[in-house]
Write a protein that holds these residues in place. Sequence first.
Motif, PDB file in Angstrom:
ATOM      1  N   SER A 159      -6.739   4.080   7.477  1.00 48.45           N
ATOM      2  CA  SER A 159      -7.434   2.908   8.014  1.00 48.45           C
ATOM      3  C   SER A 159      -8.269   3.290   9.234  1.00 48.45           C
ATOM      4  O   SER A 159      -8.435   2.502  10.163  1.00 48.45           O
ATOM      5  CB  SER A 159      -6.441   1.803   8.346  1.00 48.45           C
ATOM      6  N   ASP A 160      -8.788   4.519   9.219  1.00 48.59           N
ATOM      7  CA  ASP A 160      -9.758   4.986  10.216  1.00 48.59           C
ATOM      8  C   ASP A 160      -9.237   4.964  11.645  1.00 48.59           C
ATOM      9  O   ASP A 160      -9.988   4.648  12.572  1.00 48.59           O
ATOM     10  CB  ASP A 160     -11.059   4.157  10.138  1.00 48.59           C
ATOM     11  N   SER A 161      -7.975   5.281  11.813  1.00 47.60           N
ATOM     12  CA  SER A 161      -7.470   5.437  13.165  1.00 47.60           C
ATOM     13  C   SER A 161      -8.104   6.684  13.772  1.00 47.60           C
ATOM     14  O   SER A 161      -8.265   7.700  13.094  1.00 47.60           O
ATOM     15  CB  SER A 161      -5.945   5.585  13.129  1.00 47.60           C
ATOM     16  N   SER A 162      -8.476   6.617  15.070  1.00 52.45           N
ATOM     17  CA  SER A 162      -9.177   7.756  15.661  1.00 52.45           C
ATOM     18  C   SER A 162      -8.215   8.905  15.949  1.00 52.45           C
ATOM     19  O   SER A 162      -8.614  10.061  16.011  1.00 52.45           O
ATOM     20  CB  SER A 162      -9.907   7.325  16.935  1.00 52.45           C
ATOM     21  N   ASN A 163      -6.927   8.592  16.126  1.00 57.90           N
ATOM     22  CA  ASN A 163      -5.962   9.650  16.410  1.00 57.90           C
ATOM     23  C   ASN A 163      -4.568   9.264  15.906  1.00 57.90           C
ATOM     24  O   ASN A 163      -3.724   8.819  16.679  1.00 57.90           O
ATOM     25  CB  ASN A 163      -5.942   9.928  17.922  1.00 57.90           C
TER      26      ASN A 163
ATOM     27  N   GLY B 101      11.508   1.218   2.401  1.00 60.02           N
ATOM     28  CA  GLY B 101      10.554   2.126   3.038  1.00 60.02           C
ATOM     29  C   GLY B 101       9.139   1.909   2.542  1.00 60.02           C
ATOM     30  O   GLY B 101       8.196   1.833   3.326  1.00 60.02           O
ATOM     31  N   SER B 102       8.993   1.764   1.203  1.00 58.86           N
ATOM     32  CA  SER B 102       7.657   1.564   0.649  1.00 58.86           C
ATOM     33  C   SER B 102       7.133   0.196   1.069  1.00 58.86           C
ATOM     34  O   SER B 102       5.941   0.030   1.330  1.00 58.86           O
ATOM     35  CB  SER B 102       7.681   1.703  -0.868  1.00 58.86           C
ATOM     36  N   GLY B 103       8.042  -0.790   1.162  1.00 58.52           N
ATOM     37  CA  GLY B 103       7.645  -2.122   1.605  1.00 58.52           C
ATOM     38  C   GLY B 103       7.117  -2.097   3.027  1.00 58.52           C
ATOM     39  O   GLY B 103       6.091  -2.709   3.330  1.00 58.52           O
ATOM     40  N   ALA B 104       7.808  -1.365   3.892  1.00 53.32           N
ATOM     41  CA  ALA B 104       7.394  -1.279   5.295  1.00 53.32           C
ATOM     42  C   ALA B 104       6.028  -0.607   5.405  1.00 53.32           C
ATOM     43  O   ALA B 104       5.162  -1.061   6.150  1.00 53.32           O
ATOM     44  CB  ALA B 104       8.440  -0.508   6.106  1.00 53.32           C
ATOM     45  N   LEU B 105       5.827   0.458   4.639  1.00 52.53           N
ATOM     46  CA  LEU B 105       4.534   1.150   4.665  1.00 52.53           C
ATOM     47  C   LEU B 105       3.425   0.222   4.166  1.00 52.53           C
ATOM     48  O   LEU B 105       2.304   0.244   4.683  1.00 52.53           O
ATOM     49  CB  LEU B 105       4.579   2.417   3.809  1.00 52.53           C
ATOM     50  N   GLY B 106       3.747  -0.592   3.152  1.00 50.27           N
ATOM     51  CA  GLY B 106       2.769  -1.544   2.623  1.00 50.27           C
ATOM     52  C   GLY B 106       2.340  -2.544   3.683  1.00 50.27           C
ATOM     53  O   GLY B 106       1.145  -2.802   3.859  1.00 50.27           O
ATOM     54  N   ILE B 107       3.334  -3.080   4.420  1.00 48.50           N
ATOM     55  CA  ILE B 107       3.015  -4.048   5.471  1.00 48.50           C
ATOM     56  C   ILE B 107       2.212  -3.380   6.585  1.00 48.50           C
ATOM     57  O   ILE B 107       1.240  -3.944   7.094  1.00 48.50           O
ATOM     58  CB  ILE B 107       4.304  -4.673   6.034  1.00 48.50           C
ATOM     59  N   LEU B 108       2.608  -2.156   6.937  1.00 53.25           N
ATOM     60  CA  LEU B 108       1.852  -1.414   7.954  1.00 53.25           C
ATOM     61  C   LEU B 108       0.399  -1.243   7.506  1.00 53.25           C
ATOM     62  O   LEU B 108      -0.535  -1.431   8.292  1.00 53.25           O
ATOM     63  CB  LEU B 108       2.490  -0.038   8.194  1.00 53.25           C
ATOM     64  N   GLY B 109       0.202  -0.924   6.215  1.00 52.91           N
ATOM     65  CA  GLY B 109      -1.143  -0.779   5.668  1.00 52.91           C
ATOM     66  C   GLY B 109      -1.943  -2.065   5.806  1.00 52.91           C
ATOM     67  O   GLY B 109      -3.114  -2.039   6.195  1.00 52.91           O
ATOM     68  N   GLU B 110      -1.288  -3.189   5.525  1.00 48.56           N
ATOM     69  CA  GLU B 110      -1.944  -4.498   5.651  1.00 48.56           C
ATOM     70  C   GLU B 110      -2.362  -4.768   7.087  1.00 48.56           C
ATOM     71  O   GLU B 110      -3.485  -5.188   7.358  1.00 48.56           O
ATOM     72  CB  GLU B 110      -0.970  -5.609   5.234  1.00 48.56           C
ATOM     73  N   ILE B 111      -1.416  -4.508   8.003  1.00 51.10           N
ATOM     74  CA  ILE B 111      -1.695  -4.759   9.428  1.00 51.10           C
ATOM     75  C   ILE B 111      -2.847  -3.876   9.890  1.00 51.10           C
ATOM     76  O   ILE B 111      -3.764  -4.329  10.581  1.00 51.10           O
ATOM     77  CB  ILE B 111      -0.434  -4.497  10.287  1.00 51.10           C
ATOM     78  N   ALA B 113      -5.196  -2.609   8.004  1.00 51.47           N
ATOM     79  CA  ALA B 113      -6.447  -3.002   7.344  1.00 51.47           C
ATOM     80  C   ALA B 113      -7.055  -4.229   8.015  1.00 51.47           C
ATOM     81  O   ALA B 113      -8.277  -4.309   8.194  1.00 51.47           O
ATOM     82  CB  ALA B 113      -6.195  -3.266   5.864  1.00 51.47           C
ATOM     83  N   THR B 114      -6.198  -5.197   8.400  1.00 55.37           N
ATOM     84  CA  THR B 114      -6.754  -6.427   8.986  1.00 55.37           C
ATOM     85  C   THR B 114      -7.120  -6.252  10.455  1.00 55.37           C
ATOM     86  O   THR B 114      -8.070  -6.856  10.927  1.00 55.37           O
ATOM     87  CB  THR B 114      -5.770  -7.617   8.882  1.00 55.37           C
ATOM     88  N   ASN B 115      -6.374  -5.407  11.190  1.00 59.03           N
ATOM     89  CA  ASN B 115      -6.616  -5.297  12.623  1.00 59.03           C
ATOM     90  C   ASN B 115      -7.363  -4.021  13.020  1.00 59.03           C
ATOM     91  O   ASN B 115      -7.762  -3.884  14.174  1.00 59.03           O
ATOM     92  CB  ASN B 115      -5.295  -5.357  13.394  1.00 59.03           C
ATOM     93  N   GLY B 116      -7.514  -3.093  12.093  1.00 62.55           N
ATOM     94  CA  GLY B 116      -8.161  -1.825  12.413  1.00 62.55           C
ATOM     95  C   GLY B 116      -7.135  -0.772  12.803  1.00 62.55           C
ATOM     96  O   GLY B 116      -6.070  -1.105  13.339  1.00 62.55           O
ATOM     97  N   GLY B 117      -7.455   0.488  12.526  1.00 63.92           N
ATOM     98  CA  GLY B 117      -6.517   1.585  12.741  1.00 63.92           C
ATOM     99  C   GLY B 117      -6.215   1.840  14.204  1.00 63.92           C
ATOM    100  O   GLY B 117      -5.204   2.454  14.540  1.00 63.92           O
ATOM    101  N   ASP B 118      -7.101   1.366  15.114  1.00 66.89           N
ATOM    102  CA  ASP B 118      -6.902   1.652  16.532  1.00 66.89           C
ATOM    103  C   ASP B 118      -6.399   0.448  17.317  1.00 66.89           C
ATOM    104  O   ASP B 118      -6.281   0.517  18.538  1.00 66.89           O
ATOM    105  CB  ASP B 118      -8.206   2.168  17.151  1.00 66.89           C
ATOM    106  N   ALA B 119      -6.109  -0.655  16.613  1.00 70.44           N
ATOM    107  CA  ALA B 119      -5.667  -1.861  17.315  1.00 70.44           C
ATOM    108  C   ALA B 119      -4.264  -1.662  17.892  1.00 70.44           C
ATOM    109  O   ALA B 119      -3.457  -0.902  17.344  1.00 70.44           O
ATOM    110  CB  ALA B 119      -5.677  -3.048  16.362  1.00 70.44           C
ATOM    111  N   TYR B 120      -4.024  -2.350  19.001  1.00 69.67           N
ATOM    112  CA  TYR B 120      -2.717  -2.262  19.676  1.00 69.67           C
ATOM    113  C   TYR B 120      -1.586  -2.654  18.733  1.00 69.67           C
ATOM    114  O   TYR B 120      -0.566  -1.952  18.620  1.00 69.67           O
ATOM    115  CB  TYR B 120      -2.756  -3.161  20.909  1.00 69.67           C
ATOM    116  N   VAL B 121      -1.787  -3.763  17.996  1.00 68.91           N
ATOM    117  CA  VAL B 121      -0.732  -4.250  17.110  1.00 68.91           C
ATOM    118  C   VAL B 121      -0.471  -3.250  15.977  1.00 68.91           C
ATOM    119  O   VAL B 121       0.670  -3.072  15.538  1.00 68.91           O
ATOM    120  CB  VAL B 121      -1.065  -5.664  16.575  1.00 68.91           C
ATOM    121  N   THR B 122      -1.508  -2.541  15.543  1.00 69.32           N
ATOM    122  CA  THR B 122      -1.337  -1.527  14.506  1.00 69.32           C
ATOM    123  C   THR B 122      -0.472  -0.380  15.019  1.00 69.32           C
ATOM    124  O   THR B 122       0.412   0.119  14.324  1.00 69.32           O
ATOM    125  CB  THR B 122      -2.704  -0.972  14.049  1.00 69.32           C
TER     126      THR B 122
END
Lengths: 209, 178
Positions: A159-163, B101-111, B113-122
């Motif tokens: 998801s394009d995390s920078s790090n 474990g796969s469920g948790a990874l799925g939810i993490l993927g959703e979070i 995807a919606t908030n961006g890879g660099d978001a605090y909540v992610t």
Amino acid sequence: MINYIWLFFIVSSVVIGFFTGRLQEVGDAAIEYAGLAVKISLALIGVMALWLGVMRIAEEAGLVSLFAKLIKPIIKRLFPDIPPDGKAAVDITMNVSANALGLNNAATPFGLKAMKELQKLNPNPDKSMASDSMCTFLAINTAGIQFIPASVMAVLAASDSSNPAEIVAPCIVTTSIVLVIAVIIVKILEKLFPEPAKSLKAKEENSDA
Amino acid sequence: MLKEVLAVISVSAIPALLLVITLYGAFKKVPVYEAFIRGSKQGFGIGVRIIPYLIAMLVAVGMFRASGAIELAAEYLAPLLSFIGMPADLIPLAIVRSLSGSGALGILGEIAATNGGDAYVTKLAAVMTGSSETTFYVLALYFGSVGVTKFRHALAAGVLADIIGIFVALAVGKLAFG
């Protein structure tokens, strides 16, 4: 206890599924996960056989007892009921090391082998009851020690995390803290709910005194 | 730096272990092939023995997730958990991480995807996922492999540590990224 938890999962799933209109999905999930459980078990046979074979070589070469001597001090403290230089101690250590390195494929076979050795040492006359050592071992395992959360980093990278790697250190800190807490909790609970064999022994000692 | 070191270890650990053990065995005059067979014979038994225990636990967890119970619990727990500073997005993850474990990874993927890879909540979600273990699966698997059905305090210890782990992950995440 596990009977109630299992019952809770089944009953609440059906009742909630009825009210959320997902009864179809609940039924499908039951069938699907039954198949998944078999798939996981069969996949485990391969890695189990591989590691049990390799560990047998290590055992016959004396490598296992050599390793056991090194870890004796830690095992003695955490698992006072098992011989500190026995097979169980080594398997526990191998399991924890493999887990920490993120080698799930190796960790599970070592863990299951450790359980087998712990069952041989189980002091309870009723062998379907967990021993203190088993509970401590599982508390360590369920705390989820892992130094390389590879799959989590993969999701972040996707998801394009920078790090993505910046979560490694916080994860190590978190799991280390949780591990210590888990061990403290299990040791407190062990005192509160002693093994039947131990509480009998304690009573005898008290009456002697 | 740490990441590179850890990556090298995780890539080379299994080959290195295989090499060292078989070489040491040969050095000690162990019939390595025969010893390997003697040990690996036991793998099949364990794999078969755990099947009923895993089916019982995974079916229960699978049904629970499919029923929407987790979303429902998240809804009811939201006011309580936001009170202690937990973002609402993370509540389903907090529940699922002990179950799948796969469920948790799925939810993490959703979070992510919606908030961006660099978001605090992610990042918080990532620490929460990366520091978790599927407690119910581990208990069913490990105890099942030796036929133990009376878990005693292992269950309470595992679940308690999971709950505390959620807050530790939040606190550490806040310190690291907040």
